[in-house]
Design a protein around this motif. Structure first.
Motif: not given
Length: 235
Positions: A128-149
């Protein structure tokens, strides 16, 4: 002409697939751009705004736009457990506005998000966190990366008390080999902060991987979480 055609197409689409108020599920008028009905909008401003950010140990700072209570909590559960993915748009908009206000202070280089363990991902079908993070990143022009396991953990957090949550959340997360967070200012997105134990362990993993600063942006926090309260009547 093209704008009129798009507006007509949107009206027709919403007539066939009607939109509902995020909070009360009441049908919204076809063609409306609103996500809350007229009755819920003022209630939302009074009851569900987080005005005192939660505390997460080890983070350089935190913020959350929403309180995890009442109809907001119900909406987040529908999104998280029943895949009512249309709600992502509203949660993302709340988070983007919250983070936009913090940009001058946080100066983030990138966004990341709290991962799910394999068992939870297979049972739920998405993080549930991933699509929100990518939408926020697109809105603010910030790169989004998966960094944690995430290492396997016994059971879900939602049925545990505060002490059990904190014990279960220790040393759960680890940085992925491709994390590339060294020297970066990182914003970590999570859906709900209660005791802050889960986010704190994710912060620990990011710092261990070399992140220079780690900020936590939660979609919501519980009213009883450390400092996660509201002032009655605050808009």
């Amino acid at each position: 002409m093209l704008t009129a055609v798009k507006a007509a197409a949107l009206w027709l689409y919403q007539l066939i697939h009607p939109r509902r108020c995020v909070l009360c599920r009441k049908l919204l008028p076809p063609g409306s751009a609103a996500m809350l009905c007229a009755a819920c909008a003022p209630q939302f401003r009074k009851r569900y705004r987080c005005v005192s950010p939660p505390v997460v140990e080890g983070a350089d700072g935190t913020d959350a736009p929403l309180l995890y209570t009442g109809r907001v909590a119900a909406a987040l559960r529908r999104y998280k457990f029943y895949r009512e993915t249309s709600l992502r748009r509203w949660f993302s908009a709340q988070c983007a506005a919250c983070l936009a206000a913090r940009l001058p202070e946080w100066e983030p280089d990138m966004l990341t998000y709290v991962p799910l363990g394999a068992r939870r991902w297979w049972s739920r079908g998405f993080n549930q966190n991933k699509p929100i993070a990518y939408a926020v990143g697109r809105a603010l022009g910030l790169p989004v990366r998966a960094t944690l396991g995430k290492h396997p953990s016994p059971g879900r957090q939602s049925g545990r008390n505060a002490a059990e949550r904190q014990r279960a959340a220790r040393q759960v997360f680890f940085a992925l080999p491709q994390a590339a967070v060294r020297g970066k200012s990182v914003v970590l997105l999570d859906d709900v902060v209660t005791t802050g134990a889960t986010a704190a362990d994710a912060v620990r993993a990011l710092r261990k991987a070399g992140a220079s600063r780690v900020w936590v942006l939660a979609v919501s926090c519980t009213p009883e979480s450390p400092a996660g309260s509201r002032k009655e009547g605050t808009p």
